[in-house]
Design a protein around this motif. Structure first.
Motif, PDB file in Angstrom:
ATOM      1  N   PHE A  19       0.825  -1.209   0.000  1.00 27.35           N
ATOM      2  CA  PHE A  19       0.000   0.000   0.000  1.00 27.35           C
ATOM      3  C   PHE A  19       0.856   1.254   0.000  1.00 27.35           C
ATOM      4  O   PHE A  19       0.502   2.258  -0.615  1.00 27.35           O
ATOM      5  N   GLY A  20       1.993   1.214   0.688  1.00 22.01           N
ATOM      6  CA  GLY A  20       2.897   2.362   0.698  1.00 22.01           C
ATOM      7  C   GLY A  20       3.443   2.656  -0.693  1.00 22.01           C
ATOM      8  O   GLY A  20       3.476   3.812  -1.127  1.00 22.01           O
ATOM      9  N   ALA A  21       3.843   1.611  -1.389  1.00 22.28           N
ATOM     10  CA  ALA A  21       4.348   1.790  -2.755  1.00 22.28           C
ATOM     11  C   ALA A  21       3.230   2.250  -3.685  1.00 22.28           C
ATOM     12  O   ALA A  21       3.429   3.141  -4.520  1.00 22.28           O
ATOM     13  N   PHE A  22       2.056   1.670  -3.506  1.00 14.94           N
ATOM     14  CA  PHE A  22       0.898   2.056  -4.316  1.00 14.94           C
ATOM     15  C   PHE A  22       0.562   3.532  -4.098  1.00 14.94           C
ATOM     16  O   PHE A  22       0.311   4.272  -5.046  1.00 14.94           O
ATOM     17  N   GLY A  23       0.590   3.950  -2.834  1.00 14.05           N
ATOM     18  CA  GLY A  23       0.295   5.345  -2.519  1.00 14.05           C
ATOM     19  C   GLY A  23       1.348   6.289  -3.066  1.00 14.05           C
ATOM     20  O   GLY A  23       1.028   7.344  -3.615  1.00 14.05           O
ATOM     21  N   SER A  38      -3.116  11.495   4.404  1.00 16.00           N
ATOM     22  CA  SER A  38      -4.010  10.613   5.157  1.00 16.00           C
ATOM     23  C   SER A  38      -3.741   9.148   4.819  1.00 16.00           C
ATOM     24  O   SER A  38      -3.683   8.292   5.716  1.00 16.00           O
ATOM     25  N   PHE A  39      -3.563   8.855   3.546  1.00 10.79           N
ATOM     26  CA  PHE A  39      -3.273   7.494   3.115  1.00 10.79           C
ATOM     27  C   PHE A  39      -1.976   7.008   3.753  1.00 10.79           C
ATOM     28  O   PHE A  39      -1.897   5.889   4.268  1.00 10.79           O
ATOM     29  N   GLU A  40      -0.961   7.868   3.743  1.00  9.44           N
ATOM     30  CA  GLU A  40       0.330   7.522   4.344  1.00  9.44           C
ATOM     31  C   GLU A  40       0.198   7.284   5.844  1.00  9.44           C
ATOM     32  O   GLU A  40       0.892   6.433   6.401  1.00  9.44           O
ATOM     33  N   THR A  41      -0.672   8.024   6.503  1.00 10.79           N
ATOM     34  CA  THR A  41      -0.910   7.803   7.935  1.00 10.79           C
ATOM     35  C   THR A  41      -1.441   6.395   8.159  1.00 10.79           C
ATOM     36  O   THR A  41      -0.987   5.691   9.070  1.00 10.79           O
ATOM     37  N   LEU A  88     -11.869   5.724   3.029  1.00 12.30           N
ATOM     38  CA  LEU A  88     -12.292   7.130   2.998  1.00 12.30           C
ATOM     39  C   LEU A  88     -11.528   7.915   1.938  1.00 12.30           C
ATOM     40  O   LEU A  88     -12.119   8.681   1.170  1.00 12.30           O
ATOM     41  N   VAL A  89     -10.217   7.721   1.894  1.00 15.40           N
ATOM     42  CA  VAL A  89      -9.397   8.468   0.936  1.00 15.40           C
ATOM     43  C   VAL A  89      -9.741   8.077  -0.495  1.00 15.40           C
ATOM     44  O   VAL A  89      -9.958   8.947  -1.355  1.00 15.40           O
ATOM     45  N   LEU A  90      -9.772   6.795  -0.765  1.00 14.83           N
ATOM     46  CA  LEU A  90     -10.022   6.352  -2.140  1.00 14.83           C
ATOM     47  C   LEU A  90     -11.430   6.704  -2.605  1.00 14.83           C
ATOM     48  O   LEU A  90     -11.623   7.109  -3.756  1.00 14.83           O
TER      49      LEU A  90
END
Length: 132
Positions: A19-23, A38-41, A88-90
């Protein structure tokens, strides 16, 4: 429960890397800076708690109620906290915000806090055996 904690900790860790790489690479074009943050959090908290789950699985035998409850609090806390943030973010990036996830995030955070409290209590109870 011990094996489940270790396996889920490993799965959460692997997913945090994915998910980190995807983000960092795949979502930059679609998310605002605030949404990316927010995604990174969510990713950071997922990784921190994946490591805590693995550490807990190594330290504790998971034979008592408190240790099992700690494991469940951490597993469910990560799921509710991080995965609700991802949702929520997506969903908001597509103007279809899943507002029902809003209250799920703090519930997940509360479960994580309770997991940390139980971790601390359990470490204190086994400290003399671990020779801390």
């Amino acid at each position: 429960m011990k094996e489940a904690v270790l396996i889920i900790g490993g799965i959460y860790g692997a997913l945090a890397v994915i998910f980190g790489a995807f983000g960092a690479h795949g979502l930059k074009k679609f998310l605002t800076q605030e949404q990316l943050k927010s995604f990174e959090t969510g990713v950071k908290y997922q990784m921190y708690h994946a490591l805590l789950l693995i550490l807990s699985g190594v330290i504790f035998p998971f034979i008592g109620f408190s240790q099992n409850l700690m494991g469940w609090f951490l597993i469910l806390g990560v799921f509710f906290f991080s995965f609700s943030i991802y949702g929520l973010v997506l969903s908001s990036s597509r103007d279809r915000k899943m507002a029902f996830l809003g209250p799920v995030t703090p519930l997940g955070g509360l479960l994580l806090v309770m997991g940390w409290i139980l971790f601390t209590i359990n470490v204190a109870s086994v400290a003399e055996f671990l020779r801390f």
